[in-house]
Design a protein around this motif. Structure first.
Motif, PDB file in Angstrom:
ATOM      1  N   LEU A  66       0.814  -1.205   0.000  1.00 60.57           N
ATOM      2  CA  LEU A  66       0.000   0.000   0.000  1.00 60.57           C
ATOM      3  C   LEU A  66       0.857   1.268   0.000  1.00 60.57           C
ATOM      4  O   LEU A  66       1.959   1.290   0.564  1.00 60.57           O
ATOM      5  CB  LEU A  66      -0.913   0.023   1.232  1.00 60.57           C
ATOM      6  CG  LEU A  66      -1.922  -1.109   1.367  1.00 60.57           C
ATOM      7  CD1 LEU A  66      -2.748  -0.924   2.639  1.00 60.57           C
ATOM      8  CD2 LEU A  66      -2.839  -1.176   0.152  1.00 60.57           C
ATOM      9  N   VAL A  67       0.309   2.302  -0.626  1.00 54.05           N
ATOM     10  CA  VAL A  67       0.899   3.640  -0.549  1.00 54.05           C
ATOM     11  C   VAL A  67       0.194   4.378   0.588  1.00 54.05           C
ATOM     12  O   VAL A  67      -1.024   4.592   0.538  1.00 54.05           O
ATOM     13  CB  VAL A  67       0.719   4.399  -1.876  1.00 54.05           C
ATOM     14  CG1 VAL A  67       1.260   5.822  -1.736  1.00 54.05           C
ATOM     15  CG2 VAL A  67       1.414   3.666  -3.015  1.00 54.05           C
ATOM     16  N   ILE A  68       0.943   4.725   1.612  1.00 49.55           N
ATOM     17  CA  ILE A  68       0.367   5.333   2.811  1.00 49.55           C
ATOM     18  C   ILE A  68       0.458   6.860   2.729  1.00 49.55           C
ATOM     19  O   ILE A  68       1.534   7.423   2.482  1.00 49.55           O
ATOM     20  CB  ILE A  68       1.074   4.839   4.091  1.00 49.55           C
ATOM     21  CG1 ILE A  68       1.056   3.307   4.147  1.00 49.55           C
ATOM     22  CG2 ILE A  68       0.411   5.429   5.321  1.00 49.55           C
ATOM     23  CD1 ILE A  68      -0.323   2.705   4.212  1.00 49.55           C
ATOM     24  N   ASN A  69      -0.683   7.502   2.939  1.00 46.70           N
ATOM     25  CA  ASN A  69      -0.757   8.956   2.935  1.00 46.70           C
ATOM     26  C   ASN A  69      -1.070   9.464   4.344  1.00 46.70           C
ATOM     27  O   ASN A  69      -1.764   8.788   5.116  1.00 46.70           O
ATOM     28  CB  ASN A  69      -1.845   9.441   1.974  1.00 46.70           C
ATOM     29  CG  ASN A  69      -1.615   8.939   0.563  1.00 46.70           C
ATOM     30  OD1 ASN A  69      -0.727   9.408  -0.145  1.00 46.70           O
ATOM     31  ND2 ASN A  69      -2.421   7.966   0.147  1.00 46.70           N
ATOM     32  N   SER A  70      -0.602  10.659   4.648  1.00 48.78           N
ATOM     33  CA  SER A  70      -0.841  11.258   5.961  1.00 48.78           C
ATOM     34  C   SER A  70      -2.054  12.169   5.922  1.00 48.78           C
ATOM     35  O   SER A  70      -2.255  12.909   4.955  1.00 48.78           O
ATOM     36  CB  SER A  70       0.379  12.059   6.420  1.00 48.78           C
ATOM     37  OG  SER A  70       1.512  11.242   6.528  1.00 48.78           O
ATOM     38  N   GLU A  71      -2.851  12.124   6.971  1.00 50.01           N
ATOM     39  CA  GLU A  71      -3.939  13.078   7.133  1.00 50.01           C
ATOM     40  C   GLU A  71      -3.413  14.298   7.894  1.00 50.01           C
ATOM     41  O   GLU A  71      -2.287  14.294   8.411  1.00 50.01           O
ATOM     42  CB  GLU A  71      -5.110  12.433   7.879  1.00 50.01           C
ATOM     43  CG  GLU A  71      -5.769  11.307   7.106  1.00 50.01           C
ATOM     44  CD  GLU A  71      -7.019  10.787   7.804  1.00 50.01           C
ATOM     45  OE1 GLU A  71      -7.347  11.310   8.887  1.00 50.01           O
ATOM     46  OE2 GLU A  71      -7.646   9.867   7.263  1.00 50.01           O
ATOM     47  N   THR A  72      -4.236  15.335   7.962  1.00 48.48           N
ATOM     48  CA  THR A  72      -3.795  16.550   8.661  1.00 48.48           C
ATOM     49  C   THR A  72      -3.648  16.327  10.163  1.00 48.48           C
ATOM     50  O   THR A  72      -2.807  16.941  10.818  1.00 48.48           O
ATOM     51  CB  THR A  72      -4.802  17.684   8.413  1.00 48.48           C
ATOM     52  OG1 THR A  72      -6.117  17.253   8.793  1.00 48.48           O
ATOM     53  CG2 THR A  72      -4.824  18.063   6.933  1.00 48.48           C
TER      54      THR A  72
END
Length: 232
Positions: free
Chosen positions: A107-113
């Protein structure tokens, strides 16, 4: 050739089989319906050292063909008791792999605010069970865990008015199979006659095969129900 006592016991067993088939149907139907209404798994949290790693779906329940996301929360105890503190850049040295049966995808992990909150977009293409494997290093703490996530459902869960579901079809199939066994047992009992006339019955191998066949039929039906409940 069996003696009179042996045949008498076999006839009693046949009556018992008839009763089992006659009363097992409501139980099996209840199991099927209960399997179709199993509670959701929701999010799961695993403690690794001082860290809590939580994983689940962004939208629950997940539905096949609809855009969704795996969401993660990485936290440690805060300065105030009962308050968690999100970990920034938690996946800088960790990888996440989603597993479905023998298939895997990194998976490509993205950060939330919000600190400690992460996500990875996905469109589930099949129903069933999945899990996420989190491996690597979290601020010096080694991590190697597998976290189950909620099962992906069919679009039927969103249908309204509800269509004729697969549970109804499965229940009807089991009902038909058990009814057939009931009829076979009734026919065999009528041919064999009552226990009082058992001395006149020449059971022989044919009787053995009949009882064996009915037993296999009943066992096969039960195994089919078990398979259906697992599939749900």
């Amino acid at each position: 050739m069996f003696d009179t006592c042996t045949r008498r016991e076999m006839l009693k067993s046949l009556g018992g089989l008839y009763n089992i088939v006659n009363y097992i149907l409501p139980v099996l139907l209840t199991l099927i319906l209960a399997a179709g209404t199993a509670p959701a798994l929701a999010h799961t949290t695993v403690r690794v050292g001082d860290y809590d790693i939580e994983a689940g779906w962004q939208i629950e329940p997940p539905v096949v063909g609809f855009r969704n996301a795996y969401v993660f929360e990485i936290s440690v105890p805060g300065e105030v008791e009962g308050v968690k503190k999100g970990v920034r850049n938690a996946f800088s040295d960790m990888d996440v792999t989603v597993k479905y049966g023998g298939a895997t995808k990194k998976l490509v992990i993205n950060s939330e605010t919000s600190p400690g909150h992460y996500f990875s977009n996905v469109i589930p293409t099949r129903t069933g069970s999945m899990s996420v494997l989190v491996q690597g290093d979290l601020e010096g703490t080694p991590v190697d865990i597998e976290i189950p996530v909620e099962d992906v459902e069919t679009t039927a869960i969103l249908d309204f008015p509800p269509r004729s579901g697969s549970s109804d079809t499965d229940a009807e199939a089991v009902k038909a199979a058990l009814s057939s066994i009931q009829q076979d047992v009734s026919v065999l009992k009528s041919k064999l006659g009552s226990v009082d006339n058992v001395e006149e019955i020449d059971a022989g191998p044919a009787y053995d095969f009949a009882i064996f066949g009915l037993s296999l039929g009943a066992a096969g039906t039960v195994l089919a129900v078990v398979a259906m409940t697992k599939r749900k």
